[in-house]
Design a protein around this motif. Structure first.
Motif, PDB file in Angstrom:
ATOM      1  N   ALA A 179       0.829  -1.204   0.000  1.00 29.22           N
ATOM      2  CA  ALA A 179       0.000   0.000   0.000  1.00 29.22           C
ATOM      3  C   ALA A 179       0.865   1.256   0.000  1.00 29.22           C
ATOM      4  CB  ALA A 179      -0.929  -0.012   1.212  1.00 29.22           C
ATOM      5  N   HIS A 180       1.938   1.253   0.776  1.00 27.53           N
ATOM      6  CA  HIS A 180       2.816   2.412   0.888  1.00 27.53           C
ATOM      7  C   HIS A 180       3.522   2.696  -0.435  1.00 27.53           C
ATOM      8  CE1 HIS A 180       4.967   5.355   3.353  1.00 27.53           C
ATOM      9  NE2 HIS A 180       6.076   5.010   2.703  1.00 27.53           N
ATOM     10  N   ALA A 181       3.927   1.628  -1.135  1.00 19.90           N
ATOM     11  CA  ALA A 181       4.652   1.789  -2.400  1.00 19.90           C
ATOM     12  C   ALA A 181       3.717   1.952  -3.592  1.00 19.90           C
ATOM     13  CB  ALA A 181       5.572   0.592  -2.627  1.00 19.90           C
ATOM     14  N   GLY A 182       2.431   1.644  -3.408  1.00 18.95           N
ATOM     15  CA  GLY A 182       1.479   1.746  -4.500  1.00 18.95           C
ATOM     16  C   GLY A 182       1.634   0.650  -5.532  1.00 18.95           C
ATOM     17  N   VAL A 183       2.007  -0.551  -5.065  1.00 16.15           N
ATOM     18  CA  VAL A 183       2.169  -1.700  -5.967  1.00 16.15           C
ATOM     19  C   VAL A 183       1.396  -2.876  -5.387  1.00 16.15           C
ATOM     20  CG1 VAL A 183       4.433  -0.923  -6.764  1.00 16.15           C
ATOM     21  CG2 VAL A 183       4.281  -2.489  -4.808  1.00 16.15           C
ATOM     22  N   SER A 184       1.392  -3.990  -6.106  1.00 19.79           N
ATOM     23  CA  SER A 184       0.701  -5.185  -5.625  1.00 19.79           C
ATOM     24  C   SER A 184       1.555  -5.930  -4.604  1.00 19.79           C
ATOM     25  CB  SER A 184       0.387  -6.114  -6.789  1.00 19.79           C
ATOM     26  OG  SER A 184       1.578  -6.670  -7.318  1.00 19.79           O
ATOM     27  N   MET A 185       0.882  -6.787  -3.821  1.00 13.82           N
ATOM     28  CA  MET A 185       1.613  -7.631  -2.886  1.00 13.82           C
ATOM     29  C   MET A 185       2.564  -8.565  -3.616  1.00 13.82           C
ATOM     30  SD  MET A 185      -1.344  -8.580  -0.098  1.00 13.82           S
ATOM     31  CE  MET A 185      -0.258  -9.687   0.782  1.00 13.82           C
ATOM     32  N   LYS A 186       2.148  -9.023  -4.794  1.00 14.58           N
ATOM     33  CA  LYS A 186       2.996  -9.902  -5.584  1.00 14.58           C
ATOM     34  C   LYS A 186       4.304  -9.206  -5.951  1.00 14.58           C
ATOM     35  CE  LYS A 186       4.032 -13.336  -8.425  1.00 14.58           C
ATOM     36  NZ  LYS A 186       4.452 -14.652  -7.925  1.00 14.58           N
ATOM     37  N   THR A 187       4.232  -7.930  -6.302  1.00 19.21           N
ATOM     38  CA  THR A 187       5.436  -7.179  -6.656  1.00 19.21           C
ATOM     39  C   THR A 187       6.364  -7.054  -5.464  1.00 19.21           C
ATOM     40  OG1 THR A 187       4.283  -5.934  -8.375  1.00 19.21           O
ATOM     41  CG2 THR A 187       6.309  -4.968  -7.509  1.00 19.21           C
ATOM     42  N   VAL A 188       5.809  -6.750  -4.297  1.00 21.56           N
ATOM     43  CA  VAL A 188       6.629  -6.652  -3.082  1.00 21.56           C
ATOM     44  C   VAL A 188       7.293  -8.000  -2.793  1.00 21.56           C
ATOM     45  CG1 VAL A 188       6.640  -6.184  -0.611  1.00 21.56           C
ATOM     46  CG2 VAL A 188       5.185  -4.827  -2.124  1.00 21.56           C
ATOM     47  N   SER A 189       6.510  -9.090  -2.898  1.00 25.35           N
ATOM     48  CA  SER A 189       7.060 -10.422  -2.649  1.00 25.35           C
ATOM     49  C   SER A 189       8.204 -10.726  -3.615  1.00 25.35           C
ATOM     50  CB  SER A 189       5.955 -11.474  -2.793  1.00 25.35           C
ATOM     51  OG  SER A 189       6.462 -12.772  -2.603  1.00 25.35           O
ATOM     52  N   ASN A 190       8.045 -10.335  -4.880  1.00 24.30           N
ATOM     53  CA  ASN A 190       9.102 -10.578  -5.862  1.00 24.30           C
ATOM     54  C   ASN A 190      10.376  -9.808  -5.525  1.00 24.30           C
ATOM     55  OD1 ASN A 190       7.467 -12.279  -7.318  1.00 24.30           O
ATOM     56  ND2 ASN A 190       6.898 -10.762  -8.853  1.00 24.30           N
ATOM     57  N   VAL A 191      10.223  -8.582  -5.042  1.00 21.10           N
ATOM     58  CA  VAL A 191      11.392  -7.791  -4.650  1.00 21.10           C
ATOM     59  C   VAL A 191      12.062  -8.414  -3.433  1.00 21.10           C
ATOM     60  CG1 VAL A 191      12.161  -5.561  -3.739  1.00 21.10           C
ATOM     61  CG2 VAL A 191      10.527  -5.640  -5.634  1.00 21.10           C
ATOM     62  N   VAL A 192      11.254  -8.793  -2.443  1.00 22.38           N
ATOM     63  CA  VAL A 192      11.796  -9.371  -1.213  1.00 22.38           C
ATOM     64  C   VAL A 192      12.596 -10.639  -1.507  1.00 22.38           C
ATOM     65  CG1 VAL A 192      11.155 -10.540   0.943  1.00 22.38           C
ATOM     66  CG2 VAL A 192      10.070  -8.369   0.330  1.00 22.38           C
ATOM     67  N   HIS A 193      12.093 -11.443  -2.471  1.00 27.30           N
ATOM     68  CA  HIS A 193      12.747 -12.715  -2.752  1.00 27.30           C
ATOM     69  C   HIS A 193      13.686 -12.645  -3.957  1.00 27.30           C
ATOM     70  CE1 HIS A 193       9.138 -13.907  -0.378  1.00 27.30           C
ATOM     71  NE2 HIS A 193      10.083 -14.564   0.264  1.00 27.30           N
ATOM     72  N   TYR A 222      13.455 -11.810  -7.082  1.00 28.07           N
ATOM     73  CA  TYR A 222      13.092 -12.344  -8.382  1.00 28.07           C
ATOM     74  C   TYR A 222      13.625 -11.419  -9.484  1.00 28.07           C
ATOM     75  CZ  TYR A 222       9.878 -15.762  -6.376  1.00 28.07           C
ATOM     76  OH  TYR A 222       9.334 -16.820  -5.688  1.00 28.07           O
ATOM     77  N   PRO A 223      14.066 -11.987 -10.604  1.00 29.10           N
ATOM     78  CA  PRO A 223      14.536 -11.146 -11.727  1.00 29.10           C
ATOM     79  C   PRO A 223      13.357 -10.530 -12.465  1.00 29.10           C
ATOM     80  CG  PRO A 223      14.610 -13.458 -12.332  1.00 29.10           C
ATOM     81  CD  PRO A 223      14.212 -13.414 -10.878  1.00 29.10           C
ATOM     82  N   HIS A 224      13.658  -9.795 -13.498  1.00 27.50           N
ATOM     83  CA  HIS A 224      12.658  -9.232 -14.421  1.00 27.50           C
ATOM     84  C   HIS A 224      11.746  -8.210 -13.739  1.00 27.50           C
ATOM     85  CE1 HIS A 224      14.194 -12.466 -16.764  1.00 27.50           C
ATOM     86  NE2 HIS A 224      13.539 -13.395 -16.102  1.00 27.50           N
ATOM     87  N   ILE A 225      12.258  -7.501 -12.756  1.00 26.89           N
ATOM     88  CA  ILE A 225      11.518  -6.392 -12.147  1.00 26.89           C
ATOM     89  C   ILE A 225      12.208  -5.102 -12.564  1.00 26.89           C
ATOM     90  CG2 ILE A 225      10.783  -5.312  -9.992  1.00 26.89           C
ATOM     91  CD1 ILE A 225      10.812  -8.044  -8.704  1.00 26.89           C
ATOM     92  N   ARG A 226      11.435  -4.125 -13.006  1.00 29.37           N
ATOM     93  CA  ARG A 226      12.040  -2.869 -13.456  1.00 29.37           C
ATOM     94  C   ARG A 226      12.805  -2.207 -12.313  1.00 29.37           C
ATOM     95  NH1 ARG A 226       7.633   0.881 -15.933  1.00 29.37           N
ATOM     96  NH2 ARG A 226       6.569   0.222 -14.023  1.00 29.37           N
ATOM     97  N   PRO A 227      13.978  -1.658 -12.607  1.00 24.41           N
ATOM     98  CA  PRO A 227      14.785  -1.024 -11.546  1.00 24.41           C
ATOM     99  C   PRO A 227      14.020   0.047 -10.772  1.00 24.41           C
ATOM    100  CG  PRO A 227      16.092  -1.295 -13.540  1.00 24.41           C
ATOM    101  CD  PRO A 227      14.694  -1.685 -13.900  1.00 24.41           C
ATOM    102  N   ALA A 228      13.201   0.846 -11.473  1.00 22.32           N
ATOM    103  CA  ALA A 228      12.460   1.901 -10.781  1.00 22.32           C
ATOM    104  C   ALA A 228      11.455   1.312  -9.801  1.00 22.32           C
ATOM    105  CB  ALA A 228      11.734   2.787 -11.806  1.00 22.32           C
TER     106      ALA A 228
END
Length: 345
Positions: free
Chosen positions: A11-25, A27-33
């Motif tokens: 909610a704070h970042a304005g993204v989905s939970m899936k996106t946060v989970s991918n960053v935490v773990h 995962y590749p293929h996430i835009r640097p921004a």
């Protein structure tokens, strides 16, 4: 120590939970921004995923429960390994329960008694109806695996069994087969996978303009290879003709191969055969097994993703996810040279 959840970071970042989970773990293929925005939210809020200190603060155990029908069918053993490996990547351990597809054991696996012992439940119910699942499930994160009627509010991960069975029939038709059997049909009330696979089998025959002959729905007394061997022996002794078989799972296919070989029926020359589940042994048989291959790793990754999102605070409607399958084409049902480009997806 604060109690920041993954849902709070999203909610704070304005993204989905899936996106946060991918960053935490990682995962590749996430835009640097996007990665930078999520990491900034993590740092600002002080989110610490699944650490021992966090478990003390939240009361979490770091344990997940997995309830599956049986452990000695390779599909479930391989799926359990994939789930355990994927959970370990997220700093979770998995407790495995065998239900033998019994109502009492399935209900116990979903019962409130599990609360406090594990942080979430993965379950593959076979006997429980949607109403019984609704009544049995505690207020606890849960993801259901496989086919069957499930309450709409629960997450579920499965493959499209109807489509896969239809495509298995289509493959046999491409090989010129016209008397295609289905092995096998339980004598007890049909399980959800069997219902779906028979539906797809019938659709495949109809689409090919082939006769639907109930004599080609071969009954089984059980799910073992020996049960399949005896079923094929009975069918051959009764004089029922067939030139192709769609098998309910690879263990059944092994028994069919043995019975056909003993009866001097050549595979695939006389009878082409398609298994199901892509058990690891099938590739190394004397006649390697063509089989429907569910993407077990994708099932595991998706199920763990959904369950951790529930653990981390997601309380939205149920998500029903269909993961891909392929048909692994080997010797028991090879393609003709003119059609080698065909591939199921």
């Amino acid at each position: 120590m604060n109690n920041v959840r993954l849902v709070d970071v999203a909610a704070h970042a304005g993204v989905s939970m899936k996106t946060v989970s991918n960053v935490v773990h990682a995962y590749p293929h996430i835009r640097p921004a996007t990665r930078a925005k999520v990491q900034a939210a993590i740092d600002e809020l002080g989110y610490r995923p699944h650490s021992a200190a966090r478990r003390l603060a939240t009361g979490r155990t770091g344990m997940l429960s997995l309830a599956i029908p049986v452990l000695d069918i390779p599909y479930f053993a391989e799926l359990a390994r994939c789930l355990a490996d994927e959970a370990a990547r997220r700093d979770y351990r998995v407790l495995i329960q065998q239900t033998i597809a019994g109502e009492k054991a399935e209900r116990a696996a979903l019962d409130v008694s599990e609360a406090g012992l594990v942080d979430g439940i993965l379950a593959h119910p076979v006997s429980l109806s949607a109403d019984e699942i609704e009544q049995a499930v505690a207020r606890q994160p849960i993801v259901l695996l496989g086919e069957g009627d499930v309450p709409s509010r629960f997450d579920r991960v499965m493959i499209d069994n109807v489509k896969a069975a239809r495509e298995a029939v289509d493959l046999l038709v491409r090989l010129g087969r016209r008397r295609i059997a289905f092995l096998g049909v339980e004598r007890a009330p049909l399980t959800p996978p069997t219902v779906d696979r028979i539906a797809g089998y019938r659709q495949g025959l109809e689409e090919a303009g082939l006769e639907i002959d109930d004599d080609l729905l071969i009954p089984l007394d059980g799910f073992g290879s020996g049960d399949a061997l005896r079923a094929i022996e009975r069918t051959l002794a009764a004089g029922t003709r067939f030139d192709g078989i769609v098998c309910r799972h690879d263990g059944v296919a092994l028994g069919a191969l043995r019975a056909l070989r003993a009866a001097k029926v050549r595979v695939p020359d006389d009878v082409a055969l398609v298994g199901w589940d892509d058990d690891t042994a099938g590739e190394f048989l004397e006649t390697s097994l063509t089989t429907v291959r569910p993407d077990k790793q994708m099932i595991a990754t998706t199920a763990i993703d959904l369950l951790i999102e529930r653990i981390e605070g997601y309380d939205g409607p149920g998500r029903h996810v269909i993961v891909p399958h392929t048909i692994e084409i080997r010797e028991s049902a090879p393609l003709p040279a003119s059609d080698r480009g065909f591939r199921d997806s």
